[in-house]
Each structure stands twice: as structure tokens, then as C-alpha cells.
Design a protein around this motif. Sequence first.
Motif, mmCIF file in Angstrom:
data_model
loop_
_atom_site.group_PDB
_atom_site.id
_atom_site.type_symbol
_atom_site.label_atom_id
_atom_site.label_comp_id
_atom_site.label_asym_id
_atom_site.label_seq_id
_atom_site.Cartn_x
_atom_site.Cartn_y
_atom_site.Cartn_z
ATOM 1 N N THR A 1 -1.113 93.008 -81.186
ATOM 2 C CA THR A 1 -0.816 93.598 -79.870
ATOM 3 C C THR A 1 -1.513 94.952 -79.759
ATOM 4 O OG1 THR A 1 1.198 94.572 -80.768
ATOM 5 C CG2 THR A 1 1.464 92.536 -79.522
ATOM 6 N N ASN A 2 -2.437 95.180 -80.695
ATOM 7 C CA ASN A 2 -3.161 96.455 -80.688
ATOM 8 C C ASN A 2 -2.180 97.627 -80.698
ATOM 9 O OD1 ASN A 2 -5.506 97.803 -80.773
ATOM 10 N ND2 ASN A 2 -6.166 97.292 -78.674
ATOM 11 N N SER A 3 -1.245 97.560 -81.621
ATOM 12 C CA SER A 3 -0.175 98.566 -81.757
ATOM 13 C C SER A 3 0.615 98.727 -80.461
ATOM 14 C CB SER A 3 -0.728 99.919 -82.207
ATOM 15 O OG SER A 3 -1.289 99.811 -83.465
ATOM 16 N N PHE A 4 0.930 97.584 -79.830
ATOM 17 C CA PHE A 4 1.787 97.522 -78.626
ATOM 18 C C PHE A 4 1.185 98.332 -77.458
ATOM 19 C CE2 PHE A 4 4.463 97.933 -82.540
ATOM 20 C CZ PHE A 4 4.663 96.580 -82.728
ATOM 21 N N ALA A 5 -0.164 98.276 -77.352
ATOM 22 C CA ALA A 5 -0.858 99.122 -76.376
ATOM 23 C C ALA A 5 -0.684 98.644 -74.929
ATOM 24 C CB ALA A 5 -2.329 99.196 -76.729
ATOM 25 N N HIS A 6 -0.705 97.317 -74.707
ATOM 26 C CA HIS A 6 -0.700 96.797 -73.332
ATOM 27 C C HIS A 6 0.731 96.411 -72.920
ATOM 28 C CE1 HIS A 6 -2.756 93.833 -70.324
ATOM 29 N NE2 HIS A 6 -1.669 94.371 -69.827
ATOM 30 N N VAL A 7 1.412 97.359 -72.255
ATOM 31 C CA VAL A 7 2.812 97.117 -71.854
ATOM 32 C C VAL A 7 2.844 96.333 -70.535
ATOM 33 C CG1 VAL A 7 4.980 98.229 -71.156
ATOM 34 C CG2 VAL A 7 3.654 99.173 -73.058
ATOM 35 N N LEU A 8 3.581 95.198 -70.563
ATOM 36 C CA LEU A 8 3.689 94.362 -69.354
ATOM 37 C C LEU A 8 4.899 94.752 -68.517
ATOM 38 C CD1 LEU A 8 3.052 90.902 -71.045
ATOM 39 C CD2 LEU A 8 1.504 92.033 -69.461
ATOM 40 N N GLY A 9 5.920 95.232 -69.184
ATOM 41 C CA GLY A 9 7.135 95.614 -68.468
ATOM 42 C C GLY A 9 8.220 96.066 -69.432
ATOM 43 N N LYS A 10 9.275 96.623 -68.837
ATOM 44 C CA LYS A 10 10.397 97.075 -69.667
ATOM 45 C C LYS A 10 11.681 96.502 -69.132
ATOM 46 C CE LYS A 10 8.452 101.204 -71.588
ATOM 47 N NZ LYS A 10 8.397 102.572 -71.787
ATOM 48 N N GLY A 11 12.540 96.048 -70.029
ATOM 49 C CA GLY A 11 13.841 95.543 -69.624
ATOM 50 C C GLY A 11 14.923 96.352 -70.326
#
Length: 220
Positions: free
Chosen positions: A72-82
Motif C-alpha cells: 500500500t506504499n506505506s498506506f499512502a493512498h487513502v480512499l476514505g475514513k470510517g
Amino acid sequence: MAPLPGEKRNSHGKLKIILGVSTALLVMVIIVAIALTVRAKNVRTKSDQNDANIEAAVMLKRYSYESVKKRTNSFAHVLGKGGSGTVCKGKLPDTSGRDIALKILKESKGDGEEFINELASMSRASHVNIVSLFGFCNEGSNRAIIYEFMPNGSLDKFIELYKFISKTMSTKMDWKVLYNIALGVAHGLEYLHNSCVSKIKQRECHILAKRERDCRVHCS
Ligand SMILES: Nc1ncnc2c1ncn2[C@@H]1O[C@H](COP(=O)(O)OP(=O)(O)OP(=O)(O)O)[C@@H](O)[C@H]1O
């Protein structure tokens, strides 16, 4: 000056004691080393068995935290937050390289039993109108769930975009498209409602859009 006969016997005796003590120490060190190696092997085997049991119970592949972080490339691309965590885009850490949405759960306490039980019930839901689960990560407080990636995100945003495009291009919204979306969602919900996956019925569900006519129910 040559040592006296008594002194010679004395130094022989000392040497014997030193040799005896050193041999005993060496034997003890060897025994402790063997015991530690056997214990480490048993612990490893037990943890491997545990991993295999968990994988069998949840019917999903378990991935290491390191591998999901990398993919995830160190969680770089955030799609959303819940409420329970953040969702990032990435690739499945296997040779398929499929796109995934990784939900990293907020720092979780406990031994993960509840997490595993919930995963087990979620993994039993398999339907064309339900977002698929690909795997999970459970390493101490690092817990994550791997879902299939839905390129168009949540349905409400997708409909907004669809409305916007229709308006700017002065075309009418295609009711057939909307009808198909509604039908797919209804099938997904009906499956969840009537399937024996009792725990899922109590979960919060959202609709995510894969393609124009392909929307799926997502239970988070
Ligand atoms: N499989 C997926 N593919 C693409 N985007 C996703 C996927 N899952 C979630 N998302 C995106 O991440 C956002 C947050 O998803 P999440 O599941 O965390 O929502 P939530 O149900 O509000 O969470 P929670 O149950 O933790 O409150 C979604 O609104 C969506 O935009």
C-alpha cells in the motif's frame, strides 16, 4: 626451588577441581542451549499451527503487516475514513497483484478473538452483489481487512457524479442504469438477510460502486 611432595599433590587436586567444575558448567550450558532450542521450535510450531487454524476458521488468507504496508506504499493512498479505521488503496501481496482496499483498524486491544470471530462470519458471505474479502492481517495491535477494490467508491458520490455528468452533457440519467443498481443492491441485501450469516445482519452496510451497473453491498 623444586615443589615439596605435599604441594604437588595439592596443585593436582586444585586442577582436578577446576576441570570438574568447568566440565559441569559446560554440560549445563549445553543442556540449557538444547532446551532453549527445543522450546523455541515448539513455540514456532504452535504459532504456525495457530496461524493455520485461524486461516481455516476465517477461510481467508492471512498477510503479514510488513507485506500489506509495502503493497500500500506505506498506506499512502487513502480512499476514505470510517469510524473503525482508514481505508487505503493497494495491491494484494501475492503474484496476482489485484487492486485492493485495505481497512486498517484503529489500534485494537485484546487478543484479537473478537476480530477473528467477526472475520469468520463476514468471510462466509459470498455473493456477486457483496464486496468480497480477500484476506486479513492480525499482528498484535496491527489489524487490517483486505477487500476487493471498488473503483467508483461509495454509491452516493457515484450518483452525484453521474448526475453532474448527465447535467453537463445535457443527457438524461439512464433509468435503466439506476434500476440495475437498485436491483443488484436488493439482491445483495436479500442474500444477507436470508443467509445464515447472523452476525452480518447486525453490521453497518454501505453501497459501493464497481462499475456503472455493478454496485455491491459492503459490510464494514
Ligand atoms: N472496497 C472499497 N473500495 C473502494 N473504496 C472503499 C472500499 N471500502 C471503503 N472504501 C472507501 O472508504 C470509505 C470508508 O469506508 P469504511 O468501510 O471505513 O466506512 P464506514 O462504514 O463508515 O466505516 P465504519 O464501519 O468503520 O464506520 C468509503 O466511504 C469508501 O469511500
